[in-house]
Design an enzyme around this catalytic site. Structure first.
Site, mmCIF file in Angstrom:
data_model
loop_
_atom_site.group_PDB
_atom_site.id
_atom_site.type_symbol
_atom_site.label_atom_id
_atom_site.label_comp_id
_atom_site.label_asym_id
_atom_site.label_seq_id
_atom_site.Cartn_x
_atom_site.Cartn_y
_atom_site.Cartn_z
ATOM 1 N N SER A 249 -113.613 -12.892 21.122
ATOM 2 C CA SER A 249 -114.809 -12.062 21.017
ATOM 3 C C SER A 249 -115.872 -12.726 20.141
ATOM 4 C CB SER A 249 -114.418 -10.677 20.501
ATOM 5 O OG SER A 249 -115.482 -9.760 20.629
ATOM 6 N N ASP A 343 -114.262 -7.763 31.650
ATOM 7 C CA ASP A 343 -114.686 -7.672 30.250
ATOM 8 C C ASP A 343 -115.962 -6.830 30.202
ATOM 9 O OD1 ASP A 343 -115.535 -8.030 27.653
ATOM 10 O OD2 ASP A 343 -115.462 -10.218 27.701
ATOM 11 N N HIS A 377 -111.381 -7.026 27.747
ATOM 12 C CA HIS A 377 -111.917 -7.888 26.688
ATOM 13 C C HIS A 377 -110.867 -8.377 25.702
ATOM 14 C CE1 HIS A 377 -114.981 -9.552 24.076
ATOM 15 N NE2 HIS A 377 -114.567 -8.816 23.057
#
Length: 438
Positions: A249, A343, A377
């Site tokens: 991330s 995502d 994600h």
């Protein structure tokens, strides 16, 4: 007094009945009830009546007190047995033949929560229970460890550096990795501990909000991460063949910046990361990368009332946004982009595609992309419960992170295998492959 005696009598009778069930029904976790967190186990029941329906439930309590649970209904075969590796779940939090379904399909009792494990030197305990008709038949606990015997965990306070160092058993030297987590600055140990158990020295590095570090920041200084690389390189148990970086991330662009500016970074893994700086200005010496701007009009709301921010950020490839773009064409590090096509945090698949295009334009082939359709994600270590939504540290509200639970679980297992292989390939010494001390 008479009431208490009657109640004690009823409890004694019930306990006696439960003991009878426990004596006849056996729940086994194989090959052992204690294992590494990334290892699959077999769950088997015996002593049931033929064709009997039985419900299996798993639960764990994390370090924040959140309880995660999964359930599944099975039907015993003609021998009165249930084997999760060959028989399908007929209903519950998952269906079909899923040997590890009781782990990856867990759901929290507090919505939008992810499993929190602060100290990875101790295991997580998964309590598994078999019941039928409201009666508990058998119980067992699976103790899942992040560190193998001999792995050493040591808090790090060196200059500005704050984190936890995990060192494999043996004298080494070992290849080394800096483990970066996500926005919020939190320290996350499980992945680092598991990598150490595979033969790597790993520094789980905090960013902010940890111990005596500032609770909030208004900029990120790459020099801090440079200090972490230097710290690792000076350790006698670390090989002098270059450092690896694993990120996820928000830390993805930090990892790419490290690969672009720090000469001793040899292998970089970006799990659903960005190729442009976001949220805070990123500083390195006299260079400043401004955060990529967002268009809030592109934020949508799902049917369940959760924000979908996937398309909020501006395109970093467009000329007016390129000041935020990390100059990865400078990188000599090998880079593995792992992306999820569902995502919802941002378009990580697009970012990885553009990154490889940039590198190719500069005559470089040091880029590799692995993509998972329908995964979300947060790609965590294998069998960690899916985290499809949560409070976003920058947005301050619950947002969707995406992913179909089963597909996401499979992606986590495959990602873990690929990450290890990538680091073994690129962090091995010139005189031969990495030899694990395990």
């Amino acid at each position: 007094m008479a009431f208490l005696l009657r109640r004690c009598s009823k409890l004694s009778l019930r306990n006696a009945l439960m003991k009878t069930f426990s004596d006849s029904v056996r729940l086994r976790i194989l090959p052992s009830a204690s294992c590494m967190f990334d290892e699959a186990v077999e769950i088997k029941l015996s002593g049931l009546t033929p064709q009997q329906h039985v419900e299996l439930q798993s639960n764990l309590r994390d370090d924040k007190g959140v309880v995660f649970k999964a359930t599944a209904t099975y039907q015993a075969d003609e021998k009165g047995e249930v084997d999760l590796s060959r028989q399908p779940s007929l209903g519950g939090t998952y269906t079909g033949v899923e040997p590890m379904g009781l782990f990856w399909s867990m759901r929290p009792n507090v919505p939008h929560s992810k499993v929190v494990k602060r100290d990875a030197s101790s295991p997580l305990h998964y309590h598994i229970e078999a019941s039928s008709g409201g009666e508990v038949l058998a119980k067992e606990t699976n103790e899942r460890h992040f560190t193998c015997p001999g792995v050493r965990r040591a808090p790090v306070t060196d200059g500005r550096i704050r984190g936890t160092l995990f060192t494999p058993p043996g004298e080494g030297p070992f290849p080394a990795i800096v483990d970066l987590y996500t926005l919020g600055g939190i320290l996350c140990e499980p992945r680092a501990a598991l990598l150490a158990s595979k033969g790597f020295v790993v520094l789980a590095l905090a960013l902010y909000g940890y111990q005596d570090m500032p609770k909030k920041v208004d900029k990120i200084e790459l020099e801090y991460f440079e200090e972490a690389v230097i710290f690792l390189q000076k350790l006698p148990e670390v090989k002098k063949t270059g450092i690896g970086i694993v990120s996820i991330s928000k830390s993805g662009e930090i990892a790419l910046a490290m690969a672009s500016f720090l000469p001793n970074v040899k292998a970089t893994v970006c799990l659903n990361g960005s190729i442009a700086n976001v949220v805070f200005p990123l500083h390195y010496k006299d260079i400043i990368f401004p955060p990529l701007t967002a268009n809030h009009e592109r934020i949508t709301v799902t049917k369940s009332g959760i924000l979908d921010i996937r398309d909020a950020l501006e395109d970093p490839i467009v000329k007016e946004n390129r000041a935020s773009l990390i100059p990865i064409e400078r990188a000599s590090s090998n880079i593995l982009f792992v992306v999820s096509e569902d995502d919802r945090n941002w378009n990580s698949a697009y970012y990885a595609e553009q990154a490889c295009n940039i590198l190719k334009e500069h005559g470089k082939t040091n880029c590799e992309v692995v993509s998972y359709p329908k995964a979300g994600h947060f790609l965590e270590v294998p069998y960690m419960p899916h985290y499809p939504s949560g409070v976003h540290a920058a947005v301050g509200q619950v947002v969707a992170f995406g992913g179909e639970t089963k597909v996401h679980a499979d992606a986590q297992v495959d990602t873990w295998r690929r990450v290890q292989a990538f680091f073994r390939k690129h962090l091995q010494s010139p005189d031969g492959p990495l030899k694990s001390a395990l």
